[in-house]
Motif scaffolding. Sequence first.
Motif, PDB file in Angstrom:
ATOM      1  N   ASP A 169       0.834  -1.206   0.000  1.00  0.00           N
ATOM      2  CA  ASP A 169       0.000   0.000   0.000  1.00  0.00           C
ATOM      3  C   ASP A 169       0.872   1.261   0.000  1.00  0.00           C
ATOM      4  O   ASP A 169       1.698   1.455   0.883  1.00  0.00           O
ATOM      5  CB  ASP A 169      -0.895  -0.007   1.240  1.00  0.00           C
ATOM      6  N   ASN A 170       0.684   2.114  -1.013  1.00  0.00           N
ATOM      7  CA  ASN A 170       1.483   3.348  -1.122  1.00  0.00           C
ATOM      8  C   ASN A 170       0.616   4.599  -1.046  1.00  0.00           C
ATOM      9  O   ASN A 170       0.962   5.640  -1.596  1.00  0.00           O
ATOM     10  CB  ASN A 170       2.296   3.352  -2.422  1.00  0.00           C
ATOM     11  N   LYS A 171      -0.501   4.498  -0.349  1.00  0.00           N
ATOM     12  CA  LYS A 171      -1.432   5.627  -0.252  1.00  0.00           C
ATOM     13  C   LYS A 171      -0.760   6.847   0.382  1.00  0.00           C
ATOM     14  O   LYS A 171      -0.971   7.985  -0.040  1.00  0.00           O
ATOM     15  CB  LYS A 171      -2.659   5.226   0.563  1.00  0.00           C
ATOM     16  N   ILE A 172       0.091   6.608   1.391  1.00  0.00           N
ATOM     17  CA  ILE A 172       0.786   7.718   2.064  1.00  0.00           C
ATOM     18  C   ILE A 172       1.687   8.454   1.077  1.00  0.00           C
ATOM     19  O   ILE A 172       1.755   9.689   1.072  1.00  0.00           O
ATOM     20  CB  ILE A 172       1.603   7.194   3.269  1.00  0.00           C
ATOM     21  N   ASN A 173       2.378   7.685   0.223  1.00  0.00           N
ATOM     22  CA  ASN A 173       3.256   8.292  -0.769  1.00  0.00           C
ATOM     23  C   ASN A 173       2.481   9.152  -1.758  1.00  0.00           C
ATOM     24  O   ASN A 173       2.935  10.228  -2.159  1.00  0.00           O
ATOM     25  CB  ASN A 173       4.035   7.218  -1.528  1.00  0.00           C
TER      26      ASN A 173
END
Length: 313
Positions: free
Chosen positions: A193-197
């Motif tokens: 999961d790369n939602k923060i990026n």
Amino acid sequence: MSILNVSITEISTFYLVGFPEMESAHIWISIPICLLYTIAILGNCTILFFIKSEPSLHEPMYYFLSMLALSDLGLSISSLPTMLKVFLFNSPEISPNMCFAQEFFIHEFSAMESSVLLIMSFDRFIAICNPLRYSSILTSARVLQIGLAFALKNVLLVLPFPVTLKHLTYCKKNLLSHSYCLHQDVMKLACSDNKINVIYGLFVALSGILDITFIFLSYALILRAVLGIASQRERLKVLSTCVSHTCAVLIFYVPVISLSVIYRFSKRSSPITKILMADIFLLVPPVMNPIIYCVKSQQIRNVILEKLCQKQS
């Protein structure tokens, strides 16, 4: 060379890309690339040398120009190693840690260049709209403080990029889209999961939008002040002091905006178009900025010509 883009285990190597389906021409493409890097490094080093060694150039405007030259140097040196590896030595491999480090420096110096262009627009605004207080507002100490403050701001702004990327898992794809590492490019390779990026990338992009917004606001105020001058000759003379900075702003932001538009609205566009626009963004500003300021700034031009004449005599 065949590169598999799928793996069942966590990958340990990324692969950079030059121009797809043009690998046989990479050695020839490396010639103009090396020439551009040489011009960029020599040009910006020349600017820094003359500003440092010539007392007549120890003024706020030229201090800001030296910051721009340092940003251009950093941007060039950050992308140079992998560009040469891909085009000159046909070696596209790069370790994840090296990739994260490179994308940090590329984004850091890009953000710094944007900040310096903003600072230079404020410099022009003060010089034109409040000339009597110019020297008292922009003292040498204050110029240094402004430069250090923006440098620290950009380091803190970009530092989360490599930190968050390092905590992602890369297990399926390892083929990048450019001959250097960019945050948005590396982020897409993650299988975790790369939602923060994504969210933080939008935040950083917003800071760049704020920079260009304030630059336009500065020029709107400058135009209002210039239009209040009665003499047309004086108006043109005042506006001519902004030509170099305006060119630098256009050279930096037009490729950035064009690349953003291509990625957002032209999903069917050729990969070569995207690669070319990204390369223009990295190569053209460091090459053109020293040329523009040497040609348009009479004071820098006179100093260079004077030094050259002294060597010949």
